[in-house]
Design a protein around this motif. Structure first.
Motif, mmCIF file in Angstrom:
data_model
loop_
_atom_site.group_PDB
_atom_site.id
_atom_site.type_symbol
_atom_site.label_atom_id
_atom_site.label_comp_id
_atom_site.label_asym_id
_atom_site.label_seq_id
_atom_site.Cartn_x
_atom_site.Cartn_y
_atom_site.Cartn_z
ATOM 1 N N ALA A 141 0.711 -1.202 -0.002
ATOM 2 C CA ALA A 141 -0.079 -0.017 0.088
ATOM 3 C C ALA A 141 0.772 1.197 0.192
ATOM 4 C CB ALA A 141 -1.025 0.075 1.241
ATOM 5 N N GLY A 142 0.317 2.434 -0.422
ATOM 6 C CA GLY A 142 0.966 3.686 -0.432
ATOM 7 C C GLY A 142 0.494 4.455 -1.582
ATOM 8 N N ALA A 143 0.526 5.798 -1.387
ATOM 9 C CA ALA A 143 0.558 6.752 -2.464
ATOM 10 C C ALA A 143 -0.650 6.565 -3.300
ATOM 11 C CB ALA A 143 1.862 6.933 -3.196
ATOM 12 N N GLY A 144 -1.833 6.269 -2.757
ATOM 13 C CA GLY A 144 -2.943 5.861 -3.693
ATOM 14 C C GLY A 144 -2.828 4.697 -4.587
ATOM 15 N N GLY A 145 -2.061 3.747 -4.180
ATOM 16 C CA GLY A 145 -1.808 2.414 -5.051
ATOM 17 C C GLY A 145 -0.717 2.446 -5.769
ATOM 18 N N THR A 146 -0.115 3.564 -5.967
ATOM 19 C CA THR A 146 0.803 3.708 -6.973
ATOM 20 C C THR A 146 2.156 3.082 -6.619
ATOM 21 O OG1 THR A 146 1.546 5.874 -6.079
ATOM 22 C CG2 THR A 146 -0.065 6.005 -7.949
ATOM 23 N N ILE A 147 2.566 2.937 -5.421
ATOM 24 C CA ILE A 147 3.626 2.329 -4.807
ATOM 25 C C ILE A 147 3.805 0.812 -5.487
ATOM 26 C CG2 ILE A 147 5.078 1.690 -2.823
ATOM 27 C CD1 ILE A 147 4.446 4.070 -1.611
ATOM 28 N N GLY A 148 2.703 0.328 -5.008
ATOM 29 C CA GLY A 148 2.317 -1.291 -5.518
ATOM 30 C C GLY A 148 2.334 -1.499 -7.023
ATOM 31 N N VAL A 149 1.641 -0.569 -7.886
ATOM 32 C CA VAL A 149 1.571 -0.926 -9.336
ATOM 33 C C VAL A 149 2.879 -0.627 -9.667
ATOM 34 C CG1 VAL A 149 0.636 0.229 -11.305
ATOM 35 C CG2 VAL A 149 -0.808 0.270 -9.055
ATOM 36 N N ASN A 156 5.908 -1.516 -8.394
ATOM 37 C CA ASN A 156 6.479 -2.538 -8.080
ATOM 38 C C ASN A 156 6.273 -3.414 -8.942
ATOM 39 O OD1 ASN A 156 6.277 -5.338 -6.423
ATOM 40 N ND2 ASN A 156 8.013 -4.342 -5.618
ATOM 41 N N ALA A 157 5.041 -3.798 -9.305
ATOM 42 C CA ALA A 157 4.530 -4.691 -10.331
ATOM 43 C C ALA A 157 5.081 -4.487 -11.702
ATOM 44 C CB ALA A 157 2.907 -5.060 -10.358
ATOM 45 N N ALA A 158 5.146 -3.167 -12.012
ATOM 46 C CA ALA A 158 5.744 -2.675 -13.402
ATOM 47 C C ALA A 158 7.078 -3.000 -13.597
ATOM 48 C CB ALA A 158 5.143 -1.217 -13.578
ATOM 49 N N ARG A 159 7.543 -2.874 -12.519
ATOM 50 C CA ARG A 159 9.028 -3.161 -12.714
ATOM 51 C C ARG A 159 9.511 -4.633 -12.620
ATOM 52 N NH1 ARG A 159 11.132 1.765 -8.536
ATOM 53 N NH2 ARG A 159 11.072 3.435 -10.328
ATOM 54 N N ALA A 160 8.672 -5.569 -12.173
ATOM 55 C CA ALA A 160 8.907 -7.059 -12.120
ATOM 56 C C ALA A 160 9.136 -7.580 -13.503
ATOM 57 C CB ALA A 160 7.880 -7.641 -11.415
ATOM 58 N N GLY A 180 5.773 7.199 -12.533
ATOM 59 C CA GLY A 180 6.627 6.076 -13.170
ATOM 60 C C GLY A 180 6.081 4.896 -14.023
ATOM 61 N N TYR A 181 4.892 4.953 -14.380
ATOM 62 C CA TYR A 181 4.237 3.835 -15.312
ATOM 63 C C TYR A 181 2.996 4.344 -15.838
ATOM 64 C CZ TYR A 181 0.811 3.531 -11.472
ATOM 65 O OH TYR A 181 -0.195 3.628 -10.477
ATOM 66 N N ARG A 182 2.604 3.711 -16.720
ATOM 67 C CA ARG A 182 0.969 3.920 -17.341
ATOM 68 C C ARG A 182 0.364 2.567 -17.266
ATOM 69 N NH1 ARG A 182 0.961 7.261 -22.853
ATOM 70 N NH2 ARG A 182 -1.387 6.445 -22.631
ATOM 71 N N ILE A 183 -0.871 2.579 -16.699
ATOM 72 C CA ILE A 183 -1.613 1.470 -16.678
ATOM 73 C C ILE A 183 -1.788 0.981 -17.779
ATOM 74 C CG2 ILE A 183 -3.749 2.383 -16.437
ATOM 75 C CD1 ILE A 183 -2.595 -0.429 -14.337
ATOM 76 N N ALA A 205 -9.951 -5.868 -11.377
ATOM 77 C CA ALA A 205 -9.268 -6.500 -12.616
ATOM 78 C C ALA A 205 -7.823 -7.137 -12.131
ATOM 79 C CB ALA A 205 -8.894 -5.568 -13.631
ATOM 80 N N LEU A 206 -7.179 -7.956 -13.074
ATOM 81 C CA LEU A 206 -5.972 -8.377 -12.777
ATOM 82 C C LEU A 206 -5.010 -8.219 -14.177
ATOM 83 C CD1 LEU A 206 -5.860 -12.241 -11.649
ATOM 84 C CD2 LEU A 206 -5.242 -10.195 -10.330
ATOM 85 N N TRP A 207 -3.938 -7.803 -13.851
ATOM 86 C CA TRP A 207 -2.908 -7.314 -15.215
ATOM 87 C C TRP A 207 -1.698 -8.326 -14.906
ATOM 88 C CZ3 TRP A 207 -5.730 -3.625 -12.455
ATOM 89 C CH2 TRP A 207 -6.449 -2.797 -13.366
ATOM 90 N N ALA A 208 -0.931 -8.300 -16.190
ATOM 91 C CA ALA A 208 0.449 -8.730 -15.921
ATOM 92 C C ALA A 208 1.274 -7.682 -16.698
ATOM 93 C CB ALA A 208 0.529 -9.984 -17.047
ATOM 94 N N PRO A 209 2.586 -7.641 -16.108
ATOM 95 C CA PRO A 209 3.374 -6.888 -16.943
ATOM 96 C C PRO A 209 3.513 -6.733 -18.403
ATOM 97 C CG PRO A 209 4.477 -7.752 -14.922
ATOM 98 C CD PRO A 209 3.205 -8.422 -15.111
ATOM 99 N N ALA A 210 3.638 -5.710 -19.089
ATOM 100 C CA ALA A 210 3.811 -5.550 -20.286
ATOM 101 C C ALA A 210 5.118 -6.436 -20.929
ATOM 102 C CB ALA A 210 4.080 -4.138 -20.866
ATOM 103 N N GLY A 211 5.117 -6.977 -21.873
ATOM 104 C CA GLY A 211 6.262 -8.007 -22.186
ATOM 105 C C GLY A 211 5.914 -9.572 -21.801
ATOM 106 N N THR A 212 4.884 -9.764 -21.039
ATOM 107 C CA THR A 212 4.804 -11.213 -20.720
ATOM 108 C C THR A 212 4.278 -11.906 -21.947
ATOM 109 O OG1 THR A 212 3.837 -10.466 -18.412
ATOM 110 C CG2 THR A 212 3.136 -12.546 -19.453
ATOM 111 N N PRO A 213 4.852 -13.036 -21.967
ATOM 112 C CA PRO A 213 4.651 -13.789 -23.290
ATOM 113 C C PRO A 213 3.335 -14.200 -23.589
ATOM 114 C CG PRO A 213 6.647 -14.700 -22.013
ATOM 115 C CD PRO A 213 5.964 -13.833 -21.088
ATOM 116 N N PRO A 214 2.926 -14.294 -25.119
ATOM 117 C CA PRO A 214 1.757 -14.356 -25.195
ATOM 118 C C PRO A 214 0.876 -15.672 -24.769
ATOM 119 C CG PRO A 214 2.782 -13.530 -26.994
ATOM 120 C CD PRO A 214 3.907 -13.578 -26.102
ATOM 121 N N ALA A 215 1.712 -16.767 -24.670
ATOM 122 C CA ALA A 215 1.081 -17.922 -24.130
ATOM 123 C C ALA A 215 0.943 -17.896 -22.879
ATOM 124 C CB ALA A 215 2.229 -19.145 -24.571
#
Length: 315
Positions: free
Chosen positions: A61-69, A71-75, A100-103, A245-255
């Motif tokens: 948690a933190g900063a309106g959710g942006t800290i966690g997002v 973290n996921a974007a950088r994974a 630091g990201y765009r959803i 919703a659920l998201w995966a980081p961009a670049g996750t393999p299509p399969a």
């Protein structure tokens, strides 16, 4: 150079046919007990049962959710880190310009897991028996009433501010660090009212600890047919619900994306999930896979416009 880059990417994000072969982390960018957390945990449990691998909730948690997002974007985009969120993420785009990201570009939407109406709830001891009573009191004594929320820039805050803009009322915002402490104080009578997602208010309504005055949606909920819409109750016309919703980081393999989407559809369709969703006043998401990207772009544009029009800034 291009060949080297492609080779390095292949080393980082191999599209393994046996995914998942180790635990998968689901980042929840809010604290335990809130709406995102409440809808993410049952899905994580179903995915664990379906795949035979653990799907583990990681609350950041933190900063309106942006800290966690962030973290996921950088994974690594390898299918072993997912993001759980909702309408809150498009709302944050205008509130936190340096996040630091765009959803809509740094993530791939996996699926809309649940949709719930937002509801204006009050503590019964506040004497706000219906919406006209609330409107009258707020007009007679501007600034005396307060409303609590899970924090500045959250969906509860933004939807409340839309209501205040459309009614011309002055009701003071009292932000909390997350939904759980805000709900605790609402039930205790410390704050009189909140614009909450039905997912966290449903049990309080069933138990008589809160009273619902109106939904902020365009239609009534089939699970709470007795609660009027805001317009029916005598307020402004509103259409502001909450989806998860659920998201995966961009670049996750299509399969892996394809497998994830299939598993999430299966999890949402499970009878146990349907039972849990009904208890929380939720309906399953119904956005088809080929519409997910467009849906996210539309929601981001919509809520960015609303936040800018309201003149809200993250504090």
């Amino acid at each position: 150079m291009a060949t080297l880059a492609a080779s390095l990417l292949a080393l980082v994000v191999p599209a393994r046919a046996d995914w998942p072969d180790r635990p998968v982390r689901i980042v929840v960018p809010y604290g335990p007990g809130g709406g995102v957390d409440s809808f993410a945990r049952p899905i994580a449990q179903r995915l664990t049962e379906q795949t035979g691998q653990s799907f583990v909730i990681d609350n950041r948690a933190g900063a309106g959710g942006t800290i966690g997002v962030l973290n996921a974007a950088r994974a690594a985009p390898d299918g072993y880190t997912l993001l759980a969120g909702g309408v809150h993420q498009p709302m944050a785009e205008a509130l936190y310009p340096q996040r630091g990201y765009r959803i809509d570009t740094d993530f791939i939407p996996i699926g809309i897991t649940a949709v719930v109406p937002n509801v204006l709830v009050v503590n019964p001891s506040a004497g706000l028996t219906d919406l006209p009573t609330l409107l009258r009191r707020a007009r007679e004594k501007p600034g005396e009433l307060t409303y609590c929320s899970s924090g500045n820039g959250t969906s509860q805050h933004i939807i409340a501010e839309i209501f205040l803009r459309d009614t011309g009322l002055k009701i003071v915002h009292v932000p909390y660090r997350s939904t759980a402490p805000a709900m605790n104080d609402l039930v205790a009578g410390v704050c009189p009212m909140m614009f909450d997602g039905m997912g966290t208010s449903a049990s309080q309504l069933h138990g008589g600890r809160l009273r619902a005055l109106a939904l902020t949606s365009a239609r009534r909920s089939p699970l709470f047919p007795e609660i009027p819409t805001m317009k029916e109750a005598g307020g402004p016309e509103m259409d502001a619900g909450t989806w998860y919703a659920l998201w995966a980081p961009a670049g996750t393999p299509p399969a892996i994306v394809e497998r994830l989407r299939a598993e999430v559809r299966r999890a949402v369709a499970a009878p146990e999930t349907a039972r849990l969703w009904a208890q929380q006043g939720a309906e399953p998401g119904n956005v088809p896979d080929d519409r997910l990207d467009a849906f996210m772009r539309e929601e981001t544009a919509r809520w960015t416009g609303e936040v800018k029009a309201l003149g809200l800034r993250a504090e």
